[in-house]
Design a protein around this motif. Structure first.
Motif, PDB file in Angstrom:
ATOM      1  N   LEU A 149       0.822  -1.211   0.000  1.00  0.00           N
ATOM      2  CA  LEU A 149       0.000   0.000   0.000  1.00  0.00           C
ATOM      3  C   LEU A 149       0.854   1.259   0.000  1.00  0.00           C
ATOM      4  O   LEU A 149       1.876   1.320   0.675  1.00  0.00           O
ATOM      5  CB  LEU A 149      -0.888   0.022   1.250  1.00  0.00           C
ATOM      6  CG  LEU A 149      -1.804  -1.184   1.431  1.00  0.00           C
ATOM      7  CD1 LEU A 149      -2.534  -1.085   2.763  1.00  0.00           C
ATOM      8  CD2 LEU A 149      -2.805  -1.259   0.292  1.00  0.00           C
ATOM      9  N   THR A 150       0.398   2.244  -0.747  1.00  0.00           N
ATOM     10  CA  THR A 150       1.045   3.548  -0.711  1.00  0.00           C
ATOM     11  C   THR A 150       1.124   4.055   0.718  1.00  0.00           C
ATOM     12  O   THR A 150       2.124   4.633   1.120  1.00  0.00           O
ATOM     13  CB  THR A 150       0.208   4.566  -1.514  1.00  0.00           C
ATOM     14  OG1 THR A 150      -0.268   3.945  -2.677  1.00  0.00           O
ATOM     15  CG2 THR A 150       1.021   5.771  -1.866  1.00  0.00           C
ATOM     16  N   ALA A 179       4.133  -3.583  -4.839  1.00  0.00           N
ATOM     17  CA  ALA A 179       3.487  -2.944  -5.998  1.00  0.00           C
ATOM     18  C   ALA A 179       3.774  -1.444  -6.139  1.00  0.00           C
ATOM     19  O   ALA A 179       4.129  -0.999  -7.222  1.00  0.00           O
ATOM     20  CB  ALA A 179       1.990  -3.201  -5.961  1.00  0.00           C
ATOM     21  N   PRO A 180       3.629  -0.622  -5.075  1.00  0.00           N
ATOM     22  CA  PRO A 180       3.814   0.821  -5.293  1.00  0.00           C
ATOM     23  C   PRO A 180       5.271   1.263  -5.193  1.00  0.00           C
ATOM     24  O   PRO A 180       5.570   2.434  -5.439  1.00  0.00           O
ATOM     25  CB  PRO A 180       3.002   1.445  -4.149  1.00  0.00           C
ATOM     26  CG  PRO A 180       3.069   0.439  -3.053  1.00  0.00           C
ATOM     27  CD  PRO A 180       3.212  -0.915  -3.702  1.00  0.00           C
ATOM     28  N   THR A 182       9.191   1.865  -5.946  1.00  0.00           N
ATOM     29  CA  THR A 182       9.989   2.097  -7.157  1.00  0.00           C
ATOM     30  C   THR A 182      11.461   2.212  -6.778  1.00  0.00           C
ATOM     31  O   THR A 182      11.800   2.390  -5.605  1.00  0.00           O
ATOM     32  CB  THR A 182       9.571   3.418  -7.834  1.00  0.00           C
ATOM     33  OG1 THR A 182       9.799   4.486  -6.899  1.00  0.00           O
ATOM     34  CG2 THR A 182       8.112   3.413  -8.240  1.00  0.00           C
TER      35      THR A 182
END
Lengths: 211, 286
Positions: A149-150, A179-180, A182
């Motif tokens: 989650l962000t 997932a979020p 980078t």
């Protein structure tokens, strides 16, 4: 000699029953446990990772291969411990505080185990303090942090900062994913590495422990 | 004509934006369960829903994404019912209320959960949401077509329209779900399960969404729900931000409609400003 290519194929095909049968046959024939792991299981999981990178495999295939690899490892691990063989590295892995998602983290843990690492899995919603305790108690040299989650990404930064404050930052390499997450985020918070996929995480972990 | 088709008869509808970050801006602590706020802070949840309605959302969701019995504990029936009631109050008849149902977070493939457990969890949630008066059910951020089929079967028992929406975030072209499913596979699974709509939400940004939308549309005749992320998260002065502005995001509106989108909204990283920008883009394209 038993045909260890069957073990290699069973892991790639995700057939855990065949993997167990081939492992038992190898052990009975006196194949050294380290040969089973590094010569066949690690090689098979590397191939699974390669297929994932090529998009021949996705998460379901990878999960089945990881299950076959783990079934084989269950047989080999006690024998390996008895020989005193050292793992490639010792990694503490967990999903960061506030985040309950564990699918990605479990997959990375499986792939790291298949890559020859000793994996200490702390589960999900893991506080910075628990990561530090595990690293200290188990003398780990690598930490893998997951967030889906962000809103829980700041917990990754808090965990990296906590290692700094505890004076342990130089002892461990820290890798991040989810997932979020980078590469830019990993760089910003001072992590040592970022991986986009579970397969790439193994290559990254190997690079980090050799660095 | 299905109810979804009736709602879309006048053209694409604009849905809402992200909720989690909006709730955090109103005091939700990191790691705290957003869904539980339906019972403990209904006024703040309603403020988020109202902000979207006032920004121009014609469809708003409910704060019930995690409220299935596998993903969380608690008084789920009350949480789901309150979630619909809150969005209904905020809508005041100006927007449709589609109730949000997220994935279980567990894998069928590794037998962490059984199909029967998954069905029971979605069945209970769908019944609570329908009983509280939702207009439709949106099963969203899915990655596993098998879990999606079970969710749609359970949700369809309510008699409400059901949309199955997937997160496409994997593969080199970002056109696969985490489980490897393509838009075509997803569309086929949703048609087979009897869904009334299919969609793509979360996953990647708006620049990828038009292609996925077009492929979903080509693969089936169902209305398409599209709700992409606002780019990628970046850290700016210690705060997580997304790297796409409302205007840049909304610049994809026309392409999404041309690709056949029936519902257009924004997922992670967005705010009511993104919905206002979509409304402006729609005015410009008419």
């Amino acid at each position: 000699m038993p045909d260890l290519e069957q073990l290699y194929a069973a892991v790639i095909e995700g057939d855990w029953k065949a993997a167990v049968a081939a492992t038992n046959a190898a052990v009975a024939a006196g194949v050294p446990p380290l040969t089973i792991v590094t010569g066949h299981l690690v090689r098979a999981m590397d191939e699974v990772g390669r297929r994932f990178d090529c998009e021949d495999y996705f998460v379901p295939e990878m999960l089945l291969s990881a299950r076959a690899m783990k079934a084989s490892m269950e047989i080999v691990r006690p024998l390996l411990v008895a020989t005193g063989a050292e793992p490639v590295g010792r990694v503490v892995i967990g999903t960061v505080k506030g985040d309950l998602h564990d699918i990605g983290k479990n997959l990375v843990a499986s792939m790291l185990e298949g890559g020859g690492f000793e994996v200490i899995d702390l589960g999900a919603d893991v506080s910075p303090q628990r990561f530090i305790e595990a690293v200290t108690e188990r003398d780990a040299n690598l930490v893998a942090l997951s967030a889906l989650l962000t809103v829980t990404m700041p917990s990754m930064k808090a965990t990296v900062d906590a290692f700094q404050s505890a004076g342990l930052r130089a002892q461990v390499k820290i890798m991040v994913g989810g997932a979020p997450v980078t590469q830019q985020y990993a760089d910003t918070i001072g992590a040592d590495g970022y991986s986009e996929s579970a397969a790439a995480a193994v290559a990254l972990a190997r690079r980090l422990v050799l660095a | 004509m299905t109810r979804l088709a009736e709602w879309l008869a006048g053209g694409p509808l604009i849905s809402d934006g992200a909720w989690g970050t909006q709730l955090q801006a109103r005091g939700l602590a990191p790691g705290e369960s957003p869904d539980t706020w339906n019972l403990t802070h209904p006024d703040r949840v309603e403020a988020v829903a109202r902000a979207y309605v006032e920004a121009g959302s014609q469809v708003i969701l409910t704060n019930t994404f995690r409220a299935n019995g596998i993903a969380m504990d608690g008084d789920l029936d009350a949480i789901n019912r309150a979630g619909v009631a809150i969005s209904r109050r905020a809508a005041e008849g100006r927007a449709l209320v589609f109730a949000s149902m997220g994935p279980t977070g567990k894998m069928l493939l590794t037998a962490e959960v059984t199909p029967a457990q998954v069905f029971a969890a979605f069945d209970a949630q769908a019944a609570a949401l329908a009983g509280a008066g939702a207009d439709a059910l949106l099963v969203e951020t899915l990655s596993d077509p098998d879990e999606a089929r079970i969710a749609v079967h359970a949700a369809k028992r309510t008699g409400l329209p059901v949309i199955g929406s997937f997160a496409f975030d994997s593969g080199r072209r970002k056109d696969r779900t985490m489980m490897g499913a393509t838009p075509e596979a997803v569309a086929a699974a949703m048609v087979e399960a009897g869904a009334d709509g299919v969609g793509a939400n979360c996953g990647v940004g708006a620049e990828f969404a038009a292609a996925i939308c077009g492929r979903l549309r080509a693969a089936c005749q169902l209305p398409v729900w599209i709700k992409p992320n606002a780019g990628l998260p970046v850290l700016v002065e210690g705060e997580i931000c997304y790297d796409v502005s409302p205007n840049l995001f909304a610049s994809h509106y026309a392409a999404l409609c041309a690709a056949g989108a029936g519902f257009v909204g924004a997922c992670c990283g967005s705010s009511p400003d993104f919905i206002r920008a979509l409304v402006t883009a729609r005015c410009a394209s008419n």
